[in-house]
Design a protein around this motif. Structure first.
Motif, PDB file in Angstrom:
ATOM      1  N   ILE A 155       0.833  -1.198   0.000  1.00 59.16           N
ATOM      2  CA  ILE A 155       0.000   0.000   0.000  1.00 59.16           C
ATOM      3  C   ILE A 155       0.872   1.254   0.000  1.00 59.16           C
ATOM      4  O   ILE A 155       0.585   2.228  -0.709  1.00 59.16           O
ATOM      5  N   ALA A 156       1.944   1.250   0.778  1.00 55.89           N
ATOM      6  CA  ALA A 156       2.827   2.423   0.842  1.00 55.89           C
ATOM      7  C   ALA A 156       3.448   2.702  -0.523  1.00 55.89           C
ATOM      8  O   ALA A 156       3.499   3.861  -0.969  1.00 55.89           O
ATOM      9  N   GLY A 157       3.908   1.668  -1.200  1.00 53.95           N
ATOM     10  CA  GLY A 157       4.501   1.856  -2.517  1.00 53.95           C
ATOM     11  C   GLY A 157       3.479   2.352  -3.528  1.00 53.95           C
ATOM     12  O   GLY A 157       3.774   3.227  -4.350  1.00 53.95           O
ATOM     13  N   TRP A 158       2.261   1.796  -3.464  1.00 47.94           N
ATOM     14  CA  TRP A 158       1.188   2.231  -4.373  1.00 47.94           C
ATOM     15  C   TRP A 158       0.833   3.696  -4.140  1.00 47.94           C
ATOM     16  O   TRP A 158       0.719   4.475  -5.091  1.00 47.94           O
ATOM     17  N   ALA A 159       0.676   4.080  -2.868  1.00 48.27           N
ATOM     18  CA  ALA A 159       0.347   5.470  -2.545  1.00 48.27           C
ATOM     19  C   ALA A 159       1.490   6.400  -2.947  1.00 48.27           C
ATOM     20  O   ALA A 159       1.264   7.508  -3.448  1.00 48.27           O
ATOM     21  N   ALA A 160       2.738   5.945  -2.741  1.00 51.04           N
ATOM     22  CA  ALA A 160       3.896   6.757  -3.122  1.00 51.04           C
ATOM     23  C   ALA A 160       3.919   6.989  -4.628  1.00 51.04           C
ATOM     24  O   ALA A 160       4.244   8.088  -5.091  1.00 51.04           O
ATOM     25  N   ASP A 161       3.561   5.963  -5.406  1.00 45.45           N
ATOM     26  CA  ASP A 161       3.516   6.119  -6.866  1.00 45.45           C
ATOM     27  C   ASP A 161       2.475   7.162  -7.271  1.00 45.45           C
ATOM     28  O   ASP A 161       2.705   7.961  -8.184  1.00 45.45           O
ATOM     29  N   LEU A 162       1.312   7.142  -6.598  1.00 42.13           N
ATOM     30  CA  LEU A 162       0.277   8.137  -6.894  1.00 42.13           C
ATOM     31  C   LEU A 162       0.779   9.551  -6.601  1.00 42.13           C
ATOM     32  O   LEU A 162       0.530  10.491  -7.361  1.00 42.13           O
ATOM     33  N   MET A 163       1.479   9.699  -5.471  1.00 47.38           N
ATOM     34  CA  MET A 163       2.001  11.019  -5.110  1.00 47.38           C
ATOM     35  C   MET A 163       3.111  11.453  -6.059  1.00 47.38           C
ATOM     36  O   MET A 163       3.250  12.644  -6.354  1.00 47.38           O
ATOM     37  N   ASP A 164       3.887  10.503  -6.552  1.00 50.06           N
ATOM     38  CA  ASP A 164       4.912  10.837  -7.531  1.00 50.06           C
ATOM     39  C   ASP A 164       4.282  11.331  -8.828  1.00 50.06           C
ATOM     40  O   ASP A 164       4.766  12.259  -9.457  1.00 50.06           O
ATOM     41  N   LEU A 223       0.974  12.455  -9.314  1.00 50.72           N
ATOM     42  CA  LEU A 223      -0.019  13.525  -9.223  1.00 50.72           C
ATOM     43  C   LEU A 223       0.254  14.533  -8.124  1.00 50.72           C
ATOM     44  O   LEU A 223      -0.524  15.480  -7.954  1.00 50.72           O
ATOM     45  N   GLY A 224       1.309  14.333  -7.351  1.00 49.24           N
ATOM     46  CA  GLY A 224       1.595  15.237  -6.246  1.00 49.24           C
ATOM     47  C   GLY A 224       0.583  15.085  -5.128  1.00 49.24           C
ATOM     48  O   GLY A 224       0.115  13.977  -4.837  1.00 49.24           O
ATOM     49  N   ALA A 225       0.209  16.199  -4.508  1.00 45.43           N
ATOM     50  CA  ALA A 225      -0.748  16.153  -3.400  1.00 45.43           C
ATOM     51  C   ALA A 225      -2.108  15.628  -3.846  1.00 45.43           C
ATOM     52  O   ALA A 225      -2.832  15.012  -3.068  1.00 45.43           O
ATOM     53  N   ILE A 226      -2.453  15.859  -5.117  1.00 46.77           N
ATOM     54  CA  ILE A 226      -3.715  15.323  -5.640  1.00 46.77           C
ATOM     55  C   ILE A 226      -3.699  13.801  -5.564  1.00 46.77           C
ATOM     56  O   ILE A 226      -4.727  13.163  -5.306  1.00 46.77           O
ATOM     57  N   GLY A 227      -2.522  13.198  -5.774  1.00 51.42           N
ATOM     58  CA  GLY A 227      -2.409  11.745  -5.671  1.00 51.42           C
ATOM     59  C   GLY A 227      -2.744  11.256  -4.281  1.00 51.42           C
ATOM     60  O   GLY A 227      -3.365  10.193  -4.120  1.00 51.42           O
ATOM     61  N   ALA A 228      -2.341  12.014  -3.252  1.00 47.69           N
ATOM     62  CA  ALA A 228      -2.711  11.650  -1.882  1.00 47.69           C
ATOM     63  C   ALA A 228      -4.224  11.714  -1.714  1.00 47.69           C
ATOM     64  O   ALA A 228      -4.824  10.860  -1.057  1.00 47.69           O
ATOM     65  N   GLY A 229      -4.854  12.727  -2.338  1.00 51.92           N
ATOM     66  CA  GLY A 229      -6.310  12.838  -2.282  1.00 51.92           C
ATOM     67  C   GLY A 229      -7.003  11.677  -2.979  1.00 51.92           C
ATOM     68  O   GLY A 229      -7.999  11.142  -2.483  1.00 51.92           O
ATOM     69  N   VAL A 230      -6.465  11.270  -4.130  1.00 54.19           N
ATOM     70  CA  VAL A 230      -7.034  10.130  -4.858  1.00 54.19           C
ATOM     71  C   VAL A 230      -6.938   8.865  -4.010  1.00 54.19           C
ATOM     72  O   VAL A 230      -7.886   8.072  -3.926  1.00 54.19           O
ATOM     73  N   ILE A 275       0.081  22.355   3.427  1.00 58.16           N
ATOM     74  CA  ILE A 275      -1.292  22.815   3.198  1.00 58.16           C
ATOM     75  C   ILE A 275      -1.948  22.004   2.082  1.00 58.16           C
ATOM     76  O   ILE A 275      -3.110  21.599   2.180  1.00 58.16           O
ATOM     77  N   SER A 276      -1.183  21.743   1.023  1.00 67.85           N
ATOM     78  CA  SER A 276      -1.710  20.941  -0.086  1.00 67.85           C
ATOM     79  C   SER A 276      -2.054  19.528   0.374  1.00 67.85           C
ATOM     80  O   SER A 276      -3.079  18.965  -0.024  1.00 67.85           O
ATOM     81  N   ALA A 277      -1.197  18.953   1.226  1.00 65.19           N
ATOM     82  CA  ALA A 277      -1.462  17.603   1.739  1.00 65.19           C
ATOM     83  C   ALA A 277      -2.754  17.579   2.543  1.00 65.19           C
ATOM     84  O   ALA A 277      -3.604  16.686   2.367  1.00 65.19           O
ATOM     85  N   LEU A 278      -2.942  18.564   3.417  1.00 68.80           N
ATOM     86  CA  LEU A 278      -4.153  18.626   4.236  1.00 68.80           C
ATOM     87  C   LEU A 278      -5.386  18.881   3.369  1.00 68.80           C
ATOM     88  O   LEU A 278      -6.441  18.269   3.574  1.00 68.80           O
ATOM     89  N   LEU A 279      -5.242  19.779   2.415  1.00 69.25           N
ATOM     90  CA  LEU A 279      -6.379  20.131   1.555  1.00 69.25           C
ATOM     91  C   LEU A 279      -6.836  18.948   0.719  1.00 69.25           C
ATOM     92  O   LEU A 279      -8.013  18.584   0.734  1.00 69.25           O
ATOM     93  N   TRP A 280      -5.895  18.330   0.009  1.00 70.03           N
ATOM     94  CA  TRP A 280      -6.291  17.294  -0.936  1.00 70.03           C
ATOM     95  C   TRP A 280      -6.696  15.989  -0.264  1.00 70.03           C
ATOM     96  O   TRP A 280      -7.568  15.274  -0.774  1.00 70.03           O
ATOM     97  N   THR A 281      -6.095  15.656   0.866  1.00 66.79           N
ATOM     98  CA  THR A 281      -6.555  14.447   1.563  1.00 66.79           C
ATOM     99  C   THR A 281      -7.972  14.657   2.103  1.00 66.79           C
ATOM    100  O   THR A 281      -8.784  13.720   2.100  1.00 66.79           O
ATOM    101  N   THR A 282      -8.298  15.872   2.532  1.00 65.70           N
ATOM    102  CA  THR A 282      -9.654  16.147   3.001  1.00 65.70           C
ATOM    103  C   THR A 282     -10.641  16.142   1.837  1.00 65.70           C
ATOM    104  O   THR A 282     -11.748  15.598   1.955  1.00 65.70           O
ATOM    105  N   VAL A 283     -10.236  16.706   0.717  1.00 61.83           N
ATOM    106  CA  VAL A 283     -11.085  16.651  -0.480  1.00 61.83           C
ATOM    107  C   VAL A 283     -11.337  15.197  -0.875  1.00 61.83           C
ATOM    108  O   VAL A 283     -12.472  14.809  -1.206  1.00 61.83           O
TER     109      VAL A 283
END
Length: 255
Positions: A51-60, A62-69, A101-109
């Protein structure tokens, strides 16, 4: 004169070349992927794959949007653990991959989008279909649905808000909210506040712990297992009680 000039030019260019090479190396270091940074922390036993590797790939990608996804998908598929994704997002922010701020914003979105999707699942399902499905399930009665409706009418606002902080219920609470057609602005407000609180705690912990972000995952994993244990015991108690009640009913019918 010409050879001397060429030598002087070459000598003068060496510092510039060295500076350019240094700048290039610095730039390359600054754009290291989230996954590579996670792997670099492997000496601290940080989970680098799964899961960590998959989430890291998304963040790589899409950036913070990837964390939101990733968090939106976590809402739709509860086995995906937010206690891995959120601290990892905080860790990535601490490494300069995106802002805090982007991390907090997009994870909440992401939390709100995932919850809203499940709300509409409940709304489309509706009470009549829910009752019809319950009538076909073994050991479940229509009266159970009625009791749930009564409980939700009294405690629905608290359930939606605090449910965002309980594993499994974080996702599932959106469905009865949709079935009961909780006013959408109220649902969105409660979900946003509850999600922001939950997400902020874990993103900030991951940000503060840096390469030790996985310690958050380890600690919250115990909390999640405890919740799962309580749910499992409640289900077993419900099934046992219904079987015993059904057995007493059949015994009375024979006598």
């Amino acid at each position: 004169m010409i050879p001397i000039a060429e030598h002087t030019l070459a000598a003068g260019s060496e510092p510039a070349v060295a500076a350019a090479a240094s700048a290039s190396a610095t730039a390359a270091a600054s754009v290291r992927s989230v996954r590579s940074v996670v792997y670099a922390a492997a000496d601290a036993d940080a989970p680098a794959g799964g899961i960590a590797g998959w989430a890291a790939d998304l963040m790589d990608s899409l950036g913070a949007i990837g964390a939101g996804v990733a968090i939106a998908l976590e809402n739709l598929f509860p086995p995906l653990p937010s206690e891995v994704i959120l601290p990892l997002a905080g860790f990535a922010a601490s490494q300069g991959k995106f802002s805090l701020i982007s991390a907090l914003l997009w994870t909440t979105v992401g939390s709100v989008v995932g919850a809203l999707a499940l709300y509409w699942v409940g709304a489309l399902l509706g009470r009549d279909r829910t009752v019809a499905i319950a009538a076909r399930l073994p050991l479940v009665k229509t009266s159970d649905i009625e009791k749930t409706e009564t409980w939700f009418a009294r405690h629905g606002t608290k359930a939606v808000f605090f449910g965002r902080m309980i594993p499994i219920f974080r996702s599932m609470i959106s469905i009865p909210a949709g079935i009961e057609r909780m006013p959408l602005p109220l649902f969105l407000g409660l979900t946003t506040l509850g999600s922001l609180l939950w997400n902020s705690v874990f993103v900030l912990l991951g940000y503060g712990l840096g390469s030790r972000w996985h310690e958050v995952t380890d600690a919250v994993g115990l909390y999640s297992k405890a919740v799962l244990g309580v749910v499992a015991l409640a289900v077993v108690a419900f099934v046992v009680a219904r079987i015993r009640k059904a057995g007493r009913g059949s015994h009375r019918a024979r006598s």
